[in-house]
Design an enzyme around this catalytic site. Structure first.
Site, short mmCIF file in Angstrom:
data_model
loop_
_atom_site.label_atom_id
_atom_site.label_comp_id
_atom_site.label_asym_id
_atom_site.label_seq_id
_atom_site.Cartn_x
_atom_site.Cartn_y
_atom_site.Cartn_z
N ASN A 109 -1.79 -34.44 -16.29
CA ASN A 109 -0.46 -33.87 -16.49
C ASN A 109 -0.53 -32.38 -16.17
OD1 ASN A 109 2.28 -33.66 -17.41
ND2 ASN A 109 1.52 -32.79 -19.34
N HIS A 111 1.20 -28.78 -17.25
CA HIS A 111 1.99 -28.23 -18.35
C HIS A 111 2.18 -26.73 -18.13
CE1 HIS A 111 3.67 -27.87 -22.34
NE2 HIS A 111 2.90 -26.81 -22.52
N SER A 138 -1.45 -25.22 -16.98
CA SER A 138 -2.67 -25.99 -17.18
C SER A 138 -2.49 -27.38 -16.59
CB SER A 138 -2.97 -26.18 -18.69
OG SER A 138 -2.93 -24.95 -19.38
N ASP A 147 0.18 -32.97 -24.88
CA ASP A 147 -0.34 -31.74 -24.26
C ASP A 147 -1.67 -31.28 -24.87
OD1 ASP A 147 1.99 -31.70 -22.72
OD2 ASP A 147 3.07 -30.47 -24.16
C1 GRF Z 1 7.00 -28.30 -14.55
O1 GRF Z 1 7.19 -27.00 -15.06
C2 GRF Z 1 5.88 -28.99 -15.28
O2 GRF Z 1 4.88 -28.12 -15.67
C3 GRF Z 1 6.58 -29.56 -16.48
O3 GRF Z 1 7.83 -29.97 -16.00
C4 GRF Z 1 8.17 -29.20 -14.87
C5 GRF Z 1 8.45 -30.16 -13.76
O4 GRF Z 1 8.91 -29.53 -12.62
N1 GRF Z 1 5.78 -30.61 -17.06
P1 GRF Z 1 8.96 -30.31 -11.25
O5 GRF Z 1 9.81 -31.56 -11.49
O6 GRF Z 1 7.58 -30.65 -10.85
O7 GRF Z 1 9.63 -29.37 -10.29
#
Ligand code: GRF
Length: 217
Positions: A109, A111, A138, A147
């Site tokens: 994932n 984050h 991260s 997370d």
């Molecule tokens: C990103 O900021 C990611 O870190 C978080 O959700 C957002 C997704 O953005 N988990 P995208 O859909 O990849 O543009």
């Protein structure tokens, strides 16, 4: 060399998906996106995948009676597509412990914070409220706790005077797009080893010794 067949789960705009698609477009990249699953019909990420010629599937969580049934449908779909790894990229659903266990050590994932700080939502607002001078993003292995899984890669950015959450978020997002493909490459190359809740990276390129200091000394 066989490329690691990877599913990407999304719910929205898919800019991280795009970074992964772009990386996988390089013939030498050791992973390929075999399927993109969205729980939201009309998510812009689906258009990105279609443009890249990657199969897509909408599995709307609202059509299921409970989390477990939804997760089982997603699990079946990604296994049927031959996927061996999963990347969550803005996927706004909590996954059940069963699903997570089935992908142990094979699900990442991204984050938008320097974990373990600012787990959960609204990370940029909370970073500004906390007055941190450095923020970032991260990539971590997914575990049953939100997370909280072992960290694979991080990037730090400065928090600048006058930043709005959007300013800061945009600065962080640029770095998400760098570290997510990096982390997937390391996973696909078999260079990540889980050891006592932390990740060891075989033959990692060392980060430069110099520190990011904000404000500049
Ligand atoms: C990103 O900021 C990611 O870190 C978080 O959700 C957002 C997704 O953005 N988990 P995208 O859909 O990849 O543009």
């Amino acid at each position: 060399m066989a490329r690691l067949k990877t599913a990407v789960l999304i719910s929205g705009r898919g800019s991280n998906l795009q970074a992964l698609l772009d990386a996988c477009a390089e013939p030498a990249f050791p992973a390929e996106i075999a399927l993109v699953v969205s729980n939201v019909a009309g998510a812009y990420g689906l258009t990105r995948a279609e443009r890249a010629g990657v199969p897509t599937l909408v599995i709307d969580h609202k059509g299921f009676d409970g989390r477990a049934a939804f997760d089982q449908a997603v699990d079946q779909a990604i296994r049927a597509a031959g996927c061996e790894a999963v990347c969550l990229a803005g996927f706004m659903r909590l996954l059940t412990p069963d699903f997570v266990a089935g992908w142990h050590g094979r699900m990442l994932n991204v984050h938008p914070s320097l974990l373990p700080a600012f787990k959960g939502l609204h990370t940029h607002e909370r970073a500004l409220e906390a007055g941190v001078r450095l923020h970032g993003c991260s990539v971590h292995f997914v575990t049953a706790d939100l997370d909280a899984g072992p960290i694979v890669a991080q990037a730090a950015v400065p928090v600048l005077r006058g930043d709005t959450p959007d300013d800061l978020g945009a600065r962080v997002l640029v770095q998400e797009h760098r570290i997510y493909p990096l982390a997937l490459r390391l996973l696909a190359e078999g260079r990540l080893r889980l050891s006592g809740g932390v990740v060891e990276i075989d033959d990692a390129t060392r980060a430069p010794e110099s520190a990011l200091v904000n404000p500049a000394p």
